[in-house]
Scaffold this active site. Structure first.
Site, PDB file in Angstrom:
ATOM      1  N   HIS A  12      41.673  43.928  36.945  1.00 40.33           N
ATOM      2  CA  HIS A  12      40.609  43.224  36.802  1.00 40.33           C
ATOM      3  C   HIS A  12      40.327  42.845  35.233  1.00 40.33           C
ATOM      4  O   HIS A  12      40.708  43.439  34.520  1.00 40.33           O
ATOM      5  CB  HIS A  12      39.353  43.999  37.243  1.00 40.33           C
ATOM      6  N   ASN A  46      50.722  38.288  37.661  1.00 41.01           N
ATOM      7  CA  ASN A  46      50.681  39.740  37.739  1.00 41.01           C
ATOM      8  C   ASN A  46      51.937  40.145  38.555  1.00 41.01           C
ATOM      9  O   ASN A  46      52.507  41.254  38.292  1.00 41.01           O
ATOM     10  CB  ASN A  46      49.576  40.323  37.934  1.00 41.01           C
ATOM     11  N   ASN A  78      43.569  48.109  41.596  1.00 45.97           N
ATOM     12  CA  ASN A  78      43.193  46.912  41.265  1.00 45.97           C
ATOM     13  C   ASN A  78      43.378  46.397  39.795  1.00 45.97           C
ATOM     14  O   ASN A  78      43.032  47.259  39.057  1.00 45.97           O
ATOM     15  CB  ASN A  78      41.905  46.537  41.898  1.00 45.97           C
TER      16      ASN A  78
HETATM   17  C1  GRF Z   1      44.144  38.200  37.106  1.00 40.97           C
HETATM   18  O1  GRF Z   1      43.400  37.763  35.875  1.00 40.97           O
HETATM   19  C2  GRF Z   1      43.881  39.410  37.588  1.00 40.97           C
HETATM   20  O2  GRF Z   1      43.071  40.479  36.558  1.00 40.97           O
HETATM   21  C3  GRF Z   1      42.534  39.035  38.593  1.00 40.97           C
HETATM   22  O3  GRF Z   1      43.009  37.978  39.223  1.00 40.97           O
HETATM   23  C4  GRF Z   1      43.854  37.179  38.137  1.00 40.97           C
HETATM   24  C5  GRF Z   1      45.242  36.917  38.857  1.00 40.97           C
HETATM   25  O4  GRF Z   1      46.237  36.223  38.184  1.00 40.97           O
HETATM   26  N1  GRF Z   1      42.346  40.135  39.663  1.00 40.97           N
HETATM   27  P1  GRF Z   1      47.654  36.309  38.647  1.00 40.97           P
HETATM   28  O5  GRF Z   1      47.671  35.553  39.947  1.00 40.97           O
HETATM   29  O6  GRF Z   1      48.342  37.487  38.728  1.00 40.97           O
HETATM   30  O7  GRF Z   1      48.299  35.186  37.500  1.00 40.97           O
END
Ligand code: GRF
Length: 194
Positions: free
Chosen positions: A109, A14, A107
């Site tokens: 989720h 992300n 955040n």
């Molecule tokens: C994602 O699924 C986010 O929604 C959650 O943690 C995960 C992080 O994934 N909070 P990444 O490190 O961004 O691949």
């Protein structure tokens, strides 16, 4: 230009989506720093490649929660965020920071909150619970952060279908793809209003 600071504890996909959106001009912002609580995570590598400063701050390495909160606050003052983005950050944000940056911390989720959120619902556990409950849809949520895990006001959600042959992994992957679009678009929307 607005500043954002990202917090991440994991692979940082992300975070990478936000980096790319900023580099391509989709989000008009400067990512002034990354905070992580873990030493060897993908997010650090991604920060390095993009030339973004990072700081490893593990709450358990401070004498007490106050010391940690103080150090975090000093770091954030340096990076001057207009918006703080939690992108897979698996440590608690101190209440003093939440108060200081009220409505400035978001955040992401991987479920349709308020379902499958709160303490213990992270990573594959979220998707496992969704499948065990026989849900036919799931998705992702971006929300403001308050003092309770996954509880703050919802800003945006994206739904995805759940298929009968899904495993936590296949469902997670389908949702993650949507996260990578939803998070940058919400960041841009919020920064535009500032
Ligand atoms: C994602 O699924 C986010 O929604 C959650 O943690 C995960 C992080 O994934 N909070 P990444 O490190 O961004 O691949």
């Amino acid at each position: 230009m607005k500043n954002i600071v990202v917090f991440a504890s994991g692979s940082g996909s992300n975070f990478q989506a936000v980096i790319e959106a900023a580099e391509s001009g989709k989000i008009d912002c400067s990512i002034t720093g990354l905070i992580t609580n873990k030493k060897s995570v993908g997010a650090i590598e991604k920060a390095g490649k993009a030339g973004i400063p990072f700081k490893i701050m593990n709450p358990s390495e401070y004498r007490n929660p106050n010391e940690y909160a103080k150090a975090l606050s000093i770091q954030l003052e340096k990076w001057q965020p207009d918006l703080v983005v939690l992108a897979g950050y698996l440590a608690k944000i101190p209440a003093s920071i939440i108060r200081r940056y009220r409505d400035q911390i978001i955040n992401i989720h991987p479920s349709l909150l308020p379902k499958y959120g709160g303490k213990g619902y992270y990573g594959e556990r979220v998707h496992k619970a969704v499948l065990e409950a026989g849900e036919t849809q799931s998705g992702c949520t971006v929300h403001f952060v308050n003092e309770v895990y996954d509880d703050g006001p919802i800003i945006a959600q994206k739904k995805v279908k759940v298929y009968p042959d899904d495993t936590p992994k296949t469902l997670a992957a389908r949702i993650l793809k949507e996260e990578h679009k939803l998070l940058p678009s919400v960041i841009q929307k919020i920064l535009n209003q500032k």
